[in-house]
Design an enzyme around this catalytic site. Structure first.
Site, mmCIF file in Angstrom:
data_model
loop_
_atom_site.group_PDB
_atom_site.id
_atom_site.type_symbol
_atom_site.label_atom_id
_atom_site.label_comp_id
_atom_site.label_asym_id
_atom_site.label_seq_id
_atom_site.Cartn_x
_atom_site.Cartn_y
_atom_site.Cartn_z
ATOM 1 N N TYR A 44 0.960 -1.290 0.285
ATOM 2 C CA TYR A 44 -0.014 0.015 -0.069
ATOM 3 C C TYR A 44 1.006 1.198 0.069
ATOM 4 O O TYR A 44 0.617 2.217 -0.752
ATOM 5 C CB TYR A 44 -0.825 0.004 1.208
ATOM 6 C CG TYR A 44 -1.851 1.170 1.381
ATOM 7 C CD1 TYR A 44 -2.996 1.064 0.711
ATOM 8 C CD2 TYR A 44 -1.517 2.343 2.008
ATOM 9 C CE1 TYR A 44 -3.754 2.279 0.694
ATOM 10 C CE2 TYR A 44 -2.365 3.373 1.956
ATOM 11 C CZ TYR A 44 -3.465 3.254 1.375
ATOM 12 O OH TYR A 44 -4.188 4.587 1.663
ATOM 13 N N SER A 90 -2.776 11.805 10.542
ATOM 14 C CA SER A 90 -2.026 10.725 10.697
ATOM 15 C C SER A 90 -0.683 11.310 10.498
ATOM 16 O O SER A 90 -0.632 12.473 10.552
ATOM 17 C CB SER A 90 -2.371 9.596 9.593
ATOM 18 O OG SER A 90 -1.496 9.699 8.671
ATOM 19 N N LYS A 129 4.878 2.186 17.699
ATOM 20 C CA LYS A 129 4.033 2.389 16.987
ATOM 21 C C LYS A 129 2.844 1.312 16.872
ATOM 22 O O LYS A 129 2.844 0.170 16.347
ATOM 23 C CB LYS A 129 4.355 2.814 15.541
ATOM 24 C CG LYS A 129 3.298 3.113 14.740
ATOM 25 C CD LYS A 129 3.929 3.502 13.322
ATOM 26 C CE LYS A 129 2.651 3.889 12.207
ATOM 27 N NZ LYS A 129 1.437 3.233 12.045
ATOM 28 N N CYS A 439 -2.492 -41.784 4.972
ATOM 29 C CA CYS A 439 -1.975 -42.635 4.177
ATOM 30 C C CYS A 439 -2.233 -43.884 5.004
ATOM 31 O O CYS A 439 -1.936 -43.984 6.179
ATOM 32 C CB CYS A 439 -0.552 -42.482 3.859
ATOM 33 S SG CYS A 439 0.048 -44.127 3.311
HETATM 34 S S1 IVH Z 1 0.550 9.982 17.120
HETATM 35 C C1 IVH Z 1 -0.826 13.698 14.713
HETATM 36 N N1 IVH Z 1 1.563 7.949 18.237
HETATM 37 O O1 IVH Z 1 -0.328 5.283 13.784
HETATM 38 C C2 IVH Z 1 -0.085 12.471 15.471
HETATM 39 N N2 IVH Z 1 0.260 7.621 16.588
HETATM 40 O O2 IVH Z 1 -0.360 7.755 11.470
HETATM 41 C C3 IVH Z 1 -1.008 11.240 15.558
HETATM 42 N N3 IVH Z 1 -0.208 5.170 16.022
HETATM 43 O O3 IVH Z 1 -3.028 5.362 12.780
HETATM 44 C C4 IVH Z 1 -0.537 10.042 15.757
HETATM 45 N N4 IVH Z 1 0.976 4.459 17.529
HETATM 46 O O4 IVH Z 1 -3.247 5.684 15.324
HETATM 47 C C5 IVH Z 1 0.926 8.322 17.406
HETATM 48 N N5 IVH Z 1 2.531 6.094 19.449
HETATM 49 C C6 IVH Z 1 1.827 6.588 18.585
HETATM 50 C C7 IVH Z 1 1.170 5.657 17.628
HETATM 51 C C8 IVH Z 1 0.484 6.253 16.733
HETATM 52 C C9 IVH Z 1 0.126 4.038 16.656
HETATM 53 C C10 IVH Z 1 -1.041 5.172 14.926
HETATM 54 C C11 IVH Z 1 -1.954 6.189 14.760
HETATM 55 C C12 IVH Z 1 -2.249 6.214 13.315
HETATM 56 C C13 IVH Z 1 -0.931 5.842 12.919
HETATM 57 C C14 IVH Z 1 -0.089 7.142 12.517
#
Ligand code: IVH
Length: 690
Positions: A44, A90, A129, A439
């Site tokens: 993607y 995001s 993340k 078998c």
């Molecule tokens: S901060 C404006 N912190 O990853 C900043 N996002 O695009 C907002 N995600 O789907 C996001 N762990 O849901 C942030 N520790 C973390 C995160 C996190 C996962 C996800 C979030 C979004 C994507 C970031």
């Protein structure tokens, strides 16, 4: 719309952009609305980056409705819309999976902030993340009011009823919460819960879930909150949206602590990093232990810690400039399913194996993946020729987790279980109620014979070093070995004449075979390869019956009395020993000199040396330390390492030192080997074999 008439844009570029937009829209829908993605994140991202690159090269292609201009993700029609007062953005994704990307991000931040080269390191909050579903929780007066998905970033879906079923999300905030606080974070499912859920699905013959992320997302976006309640979901807060009546802390790190103070779960696995080197170190360190985390992550996130600096940095179209997601190498990749072959196991089980176009995933190149059984293939709707998603997380064996139905070529065909064993031509049968096809050739089937021999010679069975696949193949195919007993009749010239053998290796193998003659009853029982009898059960059986003769003569009822042996195992054991062929092989093995020390049945022998504690010291004339220990433990006694007033006997041999002196001082009974053997024998039950 894009101005496709733009004279400066080559037709091919505008066609490709339109195609990419359509594809991305389709994948967005599958990902966000149906929770059923058909391509990997990496694929993607590649499509997305290609479109971005085209739009940068030809700005007139950048349409307002281009996915590059959206925050990503749509809304399903069934949920009420929730407008995000602060857009749910995001973050920029860095797909360069070397630590260098951390340095690039830091350099960009320093440039944007116009910091001189000698300015101190920028402080970042480095977080995990989480691979789940982004959620906004709006608390009013400290009480959870609305929970919403991200949707397109402007408008999400109202999933309040479902989110209330997630135990970790507090209905009320602790402490003195602000008038309005919108908490943002990720709903996720642990790996263990995901595995248990799929195990239940498998047992029920139901559809298997692809991965924890989609399962968590699907559970939150259920129309029936009761179903959400049945799925074990968790939550980590990582930021805020709207806040009223509150002066937020000055840094991301303090903000996370404040959220913890309100009773929200915040992942403790986070760290302040000073400059690029510490970001890179965090990246590498988390990557190294990624597989050990109880939940899935797809990278780490770096955020400028100081919120004032964040404001100064601001936003680009769809992304804040102050944060970046630094991804790890993907654990899922698409590849082509070239063929499905079947393999025959030791017990005749027929296992379908996927032959794949080689794909690099989770750090290795994968070409073969077991598909378990026919039902599994049907449940995954796999066709030969399909593009499939292969997953390899940590050191777990690779799996095929999904098929990209959209990419199914017209020539794709279903797998048909063969009716004849590919090894021996015997019929393949699948009994009613069983998932595994087998078998029916038994030991007539060379594949089963080979597997049975490999098992017999295995390290935890009779441990014949050097008797591996290659040799077993030659021995069985050349007709030199039919049963395990034949192994003990092999002679040097026969072995030495085999491929890649020579006198020396042949002699080594013969020595290993000779050595294996002396074994233990649990190992021997395990080596027989009785269905359902693993190492632990073999040990239980050996201990319970004490001798092979007693075990062989036990009926199902007697077998079922053994600790941890149920009716299925009892039936398998009884069936094995009822088979004359198996009894013949056992007799032949004993005739060939395979032997072990037997004891009396453990039940009656429970008391033989039970309650007695021995200490072994010095060198005994014939018994090894392990041999003496085995005799004691088999009879229910205990061996201790040091002499105390609780010691009943010290068994002393030549060169016994301090322990012997201590035993004498304490008045503990001291035995030599002969005395020890008399003690064991005199206590030996009358019906024991020797
Ligand atoms: S901060 C404006 N912190 O990853 C900043 N996002 O695009 C907002 N995600 O789907 C996001 N762990 O849901 C942030 N520790 C973390 C995160 C996190 C996962 C996800 C979030 C979004 C994507 C970031």
């Amino acid at each position: 719309m894009a101005t496709t008439a733009d004279a400066k844009v080559p037709a091919a570029a505008s066609r490709r952009a339109a195609q990419l937009r359509a594809e991305i829209a389709q994948h967005d829908r599958r990902y966000y609305e149906l929770d059923a993605p058909t391509i990997s994140d990496a694929e993607y991202d590649a499509l997305f980056r290609e479109l971005q690159a085209l739009e940068v090269a030809h700005p007139s292609l950048r349409a307002a409705d281009s996915p590059t201009q959206r925050v990503g993700g749509g809304r399903a029609a069934e949920f009420a819309p929730v407008a995000h007062r602060v857009p749910m953005l995001s973050i920029r994704t860095e797909t360069d999976t070397t630590a260098g990307a951390a340095a690039e991000f830091d350099a960009r931040i320093r440039r944007e902030l116009e910091l001189p080269a000698d300015a101190p390191a920028v402080v970042y909050m480095a977080e995990l993340k989480f691979d789940g579903l982004a959620i906004s929780l709006r608390y009013e007066g400290g009480a959870l009011g609305v929970a919403a998905t991200r949707g397109d970033g402007e408008t999400g879906e109202d999933v309040t009823a479902n989110v209330r079923r997630i135990p970790e999300i507090p209905a009320k905030l602790a402490g003195r919460p602000p008038r309005v606080l919108e908490v943002r974070g990720e709903v996720y499912m642990t790996r263990a819960d995901f595995a248990a859920l799929n195990e239940r699905q498998r047992a029920a013959g139901a559809r298997l879930f692809v991965n924890p992320r989609n399962t968590a997302a699907g559970a939150v976006r259920q129309l029936d909150p009761a179903i959400t309640g049945e799925r074990p979901l968790h939550f980590f807060a990582y930021g805020i949206g709207e806040a009223e009546g509150w002066e937020p802390p000055a840094t991301q790190s303090a903000l996370l602590r404040a959220l913890e103070g309100f009773g929200l779960p915040v992942c403790a696995d986070r760290r302040l990093a000073h400059g690029a080197a510490e970001l890179a170190a965090f990246y590498e360190q988390v990557r190294a232990r990624r597989a050990l985390l109880p939940f899935e992550i797809d990278g780490v996130v770096y955020k400028v810690d100081d919120l004032a600096l964040q404001r100064q940095l601001g936003f680009r179209t769809r992304e804040p400039r102050w944060a970046v997601a630094h991804k790890f190498p993907p654990e899922e990749m698409p590849t082509e399913l070239l063929a499905i072959d079947v393999q025959v196991g030791r017990t005749g089980a027929i296992t379908p194996v996927a032959r794949l176009a080689p794909v690099f995933v989770g750090g290795t190149t994968v070409t073969n993946v077991t598909l378990h059984n026919e039902d599994e293939i049907r449940r995954r709707d796999l066709h030969i020729g399909d593009t499939v998603i292969v997953r390899r997380a940590g050191d777990v064996i690779p799996q095929v987790v999904a098929v990209v139905v959209a990419k199914r070529p017209p020539h794709a065909r279903r797998f048909v279980m063969p009716t004849q064993c590919p090894e021996c031509g015997s019929a393949i049968a699948r009994l009613p109620g069983e998932v595994v096809a087998r078998c029916t050739g038994g030991l007539v089937c060379p594949a089963q014979r080979k597997q049975a021999l490999l098992h017999f010679a295995g390290r935890r069975a009779l441990d014949i070093e050097g008797l591996g696949d290659k040799l077993v193949d030659q021995l069985v195919d050349g007709g030199l070995v039919h049963t395990a007993a034949d192994v003990y009749r092999l002679e040097l010239p026969q072995l030495a004449a085999l491929e890649r053998m020579g006198e020396r290796s042949a002699a080594n193998v013969l020595a290993a075979i000779a050595k294996s003659r002396r074994t233990t009853l649990p190992r021997f029982v395990f080596a027989l390869g009785i269905r359902h009898v693993g190492e632990a059960t073999a040990k239980d059986l050996a201990q319970h019956f004490g001798s092979l003769a007693a075990l062989m003569d036990a009926d199902e009822a007697a077998l079922a009395e053994v600790h941890d042996v149920g009716p299925v195992v009892a039936a398998a054991v009884a069936r094995f020993f009822a088979e004359p062929h198996n009894r013949e092989v056992i007799a032949a093995l004993r005739a060939a000199g395979v032997h072990w020390t037997e004891g009396a049945p453990a039940r009656r022998a429970g008391g033989r040396l039970a309650g007695l504690t021995f200490v072994l010291t010095g060198t005994l004339p014939t018994l090894t330390r392990d041999g003496a220990r085995a005799l004691i433990e088999e009879a229910g006694g205990k061996v201790a390492g040091s002499v105390s007033k609780n010691t009943d006997y010290v068994v002393a041999g030549a060169d016994a030192g301090g322990k012997l002196a201590k035993a004498e001082a304490l008045g503990v009974a001291i035995l030599d080997e002969a005395g020890f053997r008399r003690l064991v024998d005199q206590r030996r039950a009358p019906d024991a074999e020797t």
